[in-house]
Design a protein around this motif. Structure first.
Motif, PDB file in Angstrom:
ATOM      1  N   UNK A 194      37.223  25.785 -35.942  1.00 39.65           N
ATOM      2  CA  UNK A 194      37.236  24.321 -35.931  1.00 39.65           C
ATOM      3  C   UNK A 194      38.639  23.768 -35.758  1.00 39.65           C
ATOM      4  N   UNK A 195      38.676  22.536 -35.266  1.00 38.82           N
ATOM      5  CA  UNK A 195      39.863  21.692 -35.350  1.00 38.82           C
ATOM      6  C   UNK A 195      39.576  20.602 -36.387  1.00 38.82           C
ATOM      7  N   UNK A 196      40.598  20.181 -37.106  1.00 38.79           N
ATOM      8  CA  UNK A 196      40.486  19.034 -38.004  1.00 38.79           C
ATOM      9  C   UNK A 196      41.480  17.981 -37.512  1.00 38.79           C
ATOM     10  N   UNK A 197      40.940  16.806 -37.144  1.00 38.72           N
ATOM     11  CA  UNK A 197      41.767  15.749 -36.561  1.00 38.72           C
ATOM     12  C   UNK A 197      42.060  14.706 -37.630  1.00 38.72           C
ATOM     13  N   UNK A 198      43.317  14.296 -37.740  1.00 37.99           N
ATOM     14  CA  UNK A 198      43.684  13.237 -38.683  1.00 37.99           C
ATOM     15  C   UNK A 198      44.753  12.360 -38.049  1.00 37.99           C
ATOM     16  N   UNK A 215      33.112  26.152 -31.329  1.00 37.91           N
ATOM     17  CA  UNK A 215      34.278  25.479 -31.913  1.00 37.91           C
ATOM     18  C   UNK A 215      33.896  24.056 -32.316  1.00 37.91           C
ATOM     19  N   UNK A 216      34.051  23.746 -33.598  1.00 29.90           N
ATOM     20  CA  UNK A 216      33.732  22.403 -34.063  1.00 29.90           C
ATOM     21  C   UNK A 216      34.976  21.513 -34.067  1.00 29.90           C
ATOM     22  N   UNK A 217      34.760  20.216 -33.885  1.00 29.09           N
ATOM     23  CA  UNK A 217      35.853  19.246 -34.010  1.00 29.09           C
ATOM     24  C   UNK A 217      35.499  18.339 -35.175  1.00 29.09           C
TER      25      UNK A 217
END
Lengths: 331, 331
Positions: free
Chosen positions: A266-270, A300-302
């Protein structure tokens, strides 16, 4: 007063300090991520560091008074361009504090504790992994889309640090060899496109190139914020929507390259730009999926960071808890 | 005959098997990387796998006969698209062996040993780290420039595997969104430029676009090899030199992106294209250094693999030794 001196005590806390370009946040955080107390002040990064130190002492005093049992086991500090190896903030952009700021030593003098330091982006990754959107994941990448683009990489359950403690500078991977001038001296860096500053530049480029009317034509560059562009997009402004599509297309393509390096879950967007929500996230997911090497597709999760502003202390808190569990001594 | 059954015994070896698209190499390798015996055969990847198995049995028999004391502790296997998780080669390109080839089980039936499997590029990284150009380094990336571009990443002393065992597919990072068609279905992948096949495509593109004479105009695409292009460049052929500069420029730019992810100490370059030596290496180093984010400048070395063809067994040997030292049981 008896000291709390075991990690297992449910009352045990660490002192977590998040130094940002605008605000400095300090909190007492339990091992489960409960923020017991938090105190915030302006960083005033344009003033000399000598003026910051007594103000930081006051901030710590507020925490001591707020919590009678304040007896943290260690301090975790996240700050721009901070090096765990040197204990310094090294030439942080947007700070008028000098080239090498002894932040770890300063902190341990103000509150006698073992101090663990890392840069703000790595702290954010540790916080998301222990307490946040990436909890339970062993392989993920955090992207903070603010003034610039900050990133942290966790692979196999470990924060990647690299040979010089400088891994994870994804803001400076190349989009176009002769692209936009970046503050770092290179051209075409990802953060000149995929950040709040980047989308502002995109809006101005689109205004220059298009003839359709847009509410964004009313703003000078200095006035234009990420929020204004998001609101325009949410109200259907075609130019604002195009700016988000363009930004998401570039970022998604480059995230596919990151996947080809790391095979993350995963990516974690902030960060400020992430507050646009689906207007950014939907085209971003599409661009990423289209550009993925086939073996990674659908894997792959976002994710969006769920942190509020005060929860920024969870990053440095995670660092301190991790180091305590490893049994390390700090500075 | 007494069995050798301790890692410390200087006579102890592992059986290392390197399965390539052209050749299969098997060797007995000591813990210090001494290749005691080696045997080679054609892989014949265009024939069915059922025909490969008895030939592999013969290859193993040759090793058994060559070394009376052949009593290896374990087997390490490196093969294209091999997964340590499944024990299979999964849809390897250029092989007519089917979609899921049970290579680990096959090997352990032919020589009753614990078998450790990984893909060829990861095996190469382990071999360079333990016995080769990256010996003593904790953070490095190997790039094998052959028919495609294979890569392996070591960070903090550990091979990066990722969430699905699929980390390190640098051949498929994007160079141009609408660039050359890749076998994987994407467009503009790095290996369509930076590989033996890639430079052949570049030569043909340059012939199409330029009017200067070149010795390379005498070759059909199928005839044109990396060696022919290298030799032309070494003899001063302007078009061949331009092809190397173009290839190096693209690869160096993308290596700078890899540095921004991983902060490695070095790259190790191997494979057919690397035999061009300085004609590739010098423009490559220049392009990399120019494109590096400033904090990394002067800190990243570009090394050439020193392996001869037979030393390919050192990769799978390193895997087996590493797993034995970790005390793992294999398949």
């Amino acid at each position: 007063m008896d000291s709390i001196r075991t990690l297992e005590d449910p009352e045990a806390t660490v002192l977590a300090l998040d130094i940002g370009g605008t605000y400095t946040k300090a909190g007492l955080v339990s091992r489960s991520g409960e923020i017991r107390h938090v105190a915030v002040m302006d960083t005033a990064s344009g003033d000399p560091f000598e003026q910051y130190v007594p103000r930081l002492a006051e901030l710590f005093d507020r925490l001591r008074k707020a919590s009678e049992k304040a007896d943290p086991l260690a301090m975790g500090v996240g700050a721009p361009n901070a090096s765990s190896q040197s204990g310094m903030m090294e030439t942080p952009p947007n700070f008028q504090w000098g080239d090498r700021i002894p932040i770890a030593n300063t902190c341990s003098k103000l509150w006698e504790l073992p101090v663990f330091l890392t840069n703000d982006a790595n702290a954010a990754a540790l916080g998301e992994g222990r307490f946040g959107a990436a909890r339970g994941l062993t392989d993920f990448v955090t992207l903070t889309l603010g003034t610039g683009l900050g990133s942290g990489i966790v692979s196999g359950g470990r924060l990647l640090t690299g040979a010089n403690g400088l891994a994870g500078e994804l803001g400076h991977i190349n989009v176009f060899p002769e692209g936009r001038q970046c503050n770092c001296g290179l051209k075409g860096c990802l953060e000149t496109y995929a950040s709040v500053t980047g989308i502002r530049r995109t809006v101005f480029e689109l205004i220059a190139n298009r003839r359709e009317p847009s509410v964004l034509e009313h703003y000078a560059f200095e006035e234009l914020t990420g929020r204004i562009i998001s609101e325009a997009a949410n109200e259907g402004d075609a130019l604002a929507l195009e700016a988000f599509d363009y930004t998401a297309g570039i970022l998604g393509t480059k995230m596919a390259d990151t996947v080809a390096h790391l095979d993350p879950e995963a990516f974690v967007i902030s960060g400020g730009l992430s507050q646009a929500g689906a207007i950014l996230l939907e085209p971003l997911k599409r661009a990423l999926e289209e550009r993925l090497f086939p073996v990674y597709r659908g894997r792959v999760r976002v994710l969006m960071s769920s942190y509020t502003s005060e929860q920024a202390v969870l990053g440095p808190a995670a660092l301190a808890w991790e180091k305590l569990e490893e049994g390390l001594g700090g500075r």
